[in-house]
Scaffold this motif. Sequence first.
Motif, PDB file in Angstrom:
ATOM      1  N   SER A   9     -25.100   4.625  64.498  1.00 13.66           N
ATOM      2  CA  SER A   9     -24.373   5.543  65.374  1.00 13.66           C
ATOM      3  C   SER A   9     -23.929   6.728  64.522  1.00 13.66           C
ATOM      4  CB  SER A   9     -23.177   4.864  66.035  1.00 13.66           C
ATOM      5  OG  SER A   9     -22.172   4.585  65.090  1.00 13.66           O
ATOM      6  N   PHE A  10     -23.869   7.875  65.154  1.00 16.82           N
ATOM      7  CA  PHE A  10     -23.491   9.105  64.459  1.00 16.82           C
ATOM      8  C   PHE A  10     -22.293   9.704  65.182  1.00 16.82           C
ATOM      9  CE2 PHE A  10     -27.938   8.326  63.618  1.00 16.82           C
ATOM     10  CZ  PHE A  10     -28.026   8.538  62.252  1.00 16.82           C
ATOM     11  N   PRO A  11     -21.071   9.295  64.796  1.00 16.88           N
ATOM     12  CA  PRO A  11     -19.874   9.730  65.525  1.00 16.88           C
ATOM     13  C   PRO A  11     -19.659  11.235  65.496  1.00 16.88           C
ATOM     14  CG  PRO A  11     -19.275   8.552  63.522  1.00 16.88           C
ATOM     15  CD  PRO A  11     -20.756   8.404  63.686  1.00 16.88           C
ATOM     16  N   GLN A  12     -20.178  11.907  64.495  1.00 14.13           N
ATOM     17  CA  GLN A  12     -20.029  13.354  64.421  1.00 14.13           C
ATOM     18  C   GLN A  12     -20.849  14.051  65.503  1.00 14.13           C
ATOM     19  OE1 GLN A  12     -21.671  11.409  62.304  1.00 14.13           O
ATOM     20  NE2 GLN A  12     -23.283  12.461  61.196  1.00 14.13           N
ATOM     21  N   ARG A  13     -21.727  13.294  66.182  1.00 16.03           N
ATOM     22  CA  ARG A  13     -22.567  13.830  67.260  1.00 16.03           C
ATOM     23  C   ARG A  13     -22.239  13.150  68.592  1.00 16.03           C
ATOM     24  NH1 ARG A  13     -25.818  18.278  65.962  1.00 16.03           N
ATOM     25  NH2 ARG A  13     -26.242  18.132  63.745  1.00 16.03           N
ATOM     26  N   GLY A  14     -20.984  12.831  68.819  1.00 16.12           N
ATOM     27  CA  GLY A  14     -20.593  12.169  70.062  1.00 16.12           C
ATOM     28  C   GLY A  14     -21.047  10.725  70.048  1.00 16.12           C
ATOM     29  N   MET A  15     -21.800  10.337  71.043  1.00 16.51           N
ATOM     30  CA  MET A  15     -22.252   8.952  71.152  1.00 16.51           C
ATOM     31  C   MET A  15     -23.714   8.798  70.717  1.00 16.51           C
ATOM     32  SD  MET A  15     -19.694   7.172  72.099  1.00 16.51           S
ATOM     33  CE  MET A  15     -20.430   5.649  72.626  1.00 16.51           C
ATOM     34  N   MET A  30     -36.895  -4.925  43.047  1.00  9.03           N
ATOM     35  CA  MET A  30     -35.971  -4.434  44.076  1.00  9.03           C
ATOM     36  C   MET A  30     -34.993  -5.535  44.471  1.00  9.03           C
ATOM     37  SD  MET A  30     -38.142  -2.080  46.746  1.00  9.03           S
ATOM     38  CE  MET A  30     -36.765  -1.105  47.344  1.00  9.03           C
ATOM     39  N   THR A  31     -33.757  -5.127  44.731  1.00  7.37           N
ATOM     40  CA  THR A  31     -32.731  -6.052  45.215  1.00  7.37           C
ATOM     41  C   THR A  31     -32.554  -5.853  46.718  1.00  7.37           C
ATOM     42  OG1 THR A  31     -30.932  -4.483  44.917  1.00  7.37           O
ATOM     43  CG2 THR A  31     -31.509  -5.858  43.006  1.00  7.37           C
ATOM     44  N   ARG A  32     -31.781  -6.731  47.339  1.00  7.48           N
ATOM     45  CA  ARG A  32     -31.479  -6.567  48.766  1.00  7.48           C
ATOM     46  C   ARG A  32     -30.769  -5.240  49.014  1.00  7.48           C
ATOM     47  NH1 ARG A  32     -31.309 -11.639  51.861  1.00  7.48           N
ATOM     48  NH2 ARG A  32     -31.925 -13.324  50.475  1.00  7.48           N
ATOM     49  N   VAL A  33     -29.892  -4.857  48.106  1.00 11.47           N
ATOM     50  CA  VAL A  33     -29.185  -3.576  48.242  1.00 11.47           C
ATOM     51  C   VAL A  33     -30.176  -2.425  48.183  1.00 11.47           C
ATOM     52  CG1 VAL A  33     -27.504  -2.028  47.150  1.00 11.47           C
ATOM     53  CG2 VAL A  33     -27.001  -4.466  47.363  1.00 11.47           C
ATOM     54  N   ASP A  34     -31.129  -2.470  47.270  1.00  8.85           N
ATOM     55  CA  ASP A  34     -32.142  -1.421  47.161  1.00  8.85           C
ATOM     56  C   ASP A  34     -32.918  -1.283  48.469  1.00  8.85           C
ATOM     57  OD1 ASP A  34     -31.485  -1.038  44.450  1.00  8.85           O
ATOM     58  OD2 ASP A  34     -33.047  -2.437  43.779  1.00  8.85           O
ATOM     59  N   VAL A  35     -33.309  -2.417  49.051  1.00  8.72           N
ATOM     60  CA  VAL A  35     -34.078  -2.398  50.297  1.00  8.72           C
ATOM     61  C   VAL A  35     -33.232  -1.818  51.421  1.00  8.72           C
ATOM     62  CG1 VAL A  35     -35.210  -3.840  52.042  1.00  8.72           C
ATOM     63  CG2 VAL A  35     -35.568  -4.309  49.605  1.00  8.72           C
ATOM     64  N   PHE A  36     -31.992  -2.285  51.559  1.00 11.13           N
ATOM     65  CA  PHE A  36     -31.109  -1.761  52.601  1.00 11.13           C
ATOM     66  C   PHE A  36     -30.924  -0.258  52.462  1.00 11.13           C
ATOM     67  CE2 PHE A  36     -26.940  -0.259  53.858  1.00 11.13           C
ATOM     68  CZ  PHE A  36     -26.977  -0.525  55.215  1.00 11.13           C
ATOM     69  N   GLU A  37     -30.632   0.199  51.250  1.00 10.26           N
ATOM     70  CA  GLU A  37     -30.394   1.632  51.039  1.00 10.26           C
ATOM     71  C   GLU A  37     -31.625   2.465  51.362  1.00 10.26           C
ATOM     72  OE1 GLU A  37     -28.787   1.823  47.072  1.00 10.26           O
ATOM     73  OE2 GLU A  37     -26.769   1.320  47.776  1.00 10.26           O
ATOM     74  N   ALA A  38     -32.813   1.975  51.026  1.00 14.22           N
ATOM     75  CA  ALA A  38     -34.050   2.699  51.331  1.00 14.22           C
ATOM     76  C   ALA A  38     -34.272   2.781  52.845  1.00 14.22           C
ATOM     77  CB  ALA A  38     -35.249   2.032  50.653  1.00 14.22           C
ATOM     78  N   VAL A  54     -23.733   1.871  60.457  1.00 12.79           N
ATOM     79  CA  VAL A  54     -24.660   0.795  60.791  1.00 12.79           C
ATOM     80  C   VAL A  54     -24.026  -0.078  61.875  1.00 12.79           C
ATOM     81  CG1 VAL A  54     -25.924  -1.203  59.926  1.00 12.79           C
ATOM     82  CG2 VAL A  54     -25.629   0.809  58.477  1.00 12.79           C
ATOM     83  N   MET A  55     -24.707  -0.147  63.019  1.00 15.25           N
ATOM     84  CA  MET A  55     -24.249  -0.980  64.124  1.00 15.25           C
ATOM     85  C   MET A  55     -24.971  -2.328  64.124  1.00 15.25           C
ATOM     86  SD  MET A  55     -22.051   1.085  65.267  1.00 15.25           S
ATOM     87  CE  MET A  55     -21.502   0.236  66.712  1.00 15.25           C
ATOM     88  N   PHE A  56     -26.222  -2.319  63.642  1.00 16.78           N
ATOM     89  CA  PHE A  56     -27.029  -3.538  63.590  1.00 16.78           C
ATOM     90  C   PHE A  56     -28.049  -3.387  62.483  1.00 16.78           C
ATOM     91  CE2 PHE A  56     -30.808  -5.991  64.713  1.00 16.78           C
ATOM     92  CZ  PHE A  56     -30.265  -7.250  64.908  1.00 16.78           C
ATOM     93  N   PHE A  57     -28.280  -4.487  61.751  1.00 16.29           N
ATOM     94  CA  PHE A  57     -29.318  -4.492  60.719  1.00 16.29           C
ATOM     95  C   PHE A  57     -29.900  -5.890  60.630  1.00 16.29           C
ATOM     96  CE2 PHE A  57     -30.756  -4.963  56.258  1.00 16.29           C
ATOM     97  CZ  PHE A  57     -31.720  -3.970  56.257  1.00 16.29           C
ATOM     98  N   SER A  58     -31.219  -5.981  60.687  1.00 17.99           N
ATOM     99  CA  SER A  58     -31.921  -7.254  60.542  1.00 17.99           C
ATOM    100  C   SER A  58     -33.083  -7.041  59.586  1.00 17.99           C
ATOM    101  CB  SER A  58     -32.432  -7.731  61.899  1.00 17.99           C
ATOM    102  OG  SER A  58     -33.211  -8.900  61.752  1.00 17.99           O
ATOM    103  N   LEU A  59     -33.269  -7.988  58.677  1.00 22.07           N
ATOM    104  CA  LEU A  59     -34.354  -7.928  57.701  1.00 22.07           C
ATOM    105  C   LEU A  59     -34.878  -9.344  57.507  1.00 22.07           C
ATOM    106  CD1 LEU A  59     -35.836  -6.076  55.617  1.00 22.07           C
ATOM    107  CD2 LEU A  59     -34.149  -6.859  53.958  1.00 22.07           C
ATOM    108  N   GLU A  60     -36.145  -9.553  57.878  1.00 20.84           N
ATOM    109  CA  GLU A  60     -36.740 -10.886  57.819  1.00 20.84           C
ATOM    110  C   GLU A  60     -38.193 -10.777  57.363  1.00 20.84           C
ATOM    111  OE1 GLU A  60     -36.326 -12.993  61.474  1.00 20.84           O
ATOM    112  OE2 GLU A  60     -34.256 -12.372  61.748  1.00 20.84           O
TER     113      GLU A  60
END
Length: 67
Positions: A9-15, A30-38, A54-60
């Motif tokens: 979500s981008f609150p600076q742009r309304g909804m 690569m670490t989990r943090v590296d993957v998330f950040e990319a 981040v409203m939702f994140f899934s990695l499988e």
Amino acid sequence: MLHFIITLSFPQRGMTMSTSSGNFNTKPGMTRVDVFEAIYKMACEQAGLSGGNVMFFSLEPNELPVA
């Protein structure tokens, strides 16, 4: 290979919200943090915005188990 779904979500742009999904190939070391950040950076770039919450994140693993 990993499959991801991320919703920002981008609150600076309304909804304004943006959801991205796809496959991600990791590189050695690569670490989990590296993957998330990319993935987060890519999702913000695709939305053309920065600073998304981040409203939702899934990695499988993309491969399904053999039945």
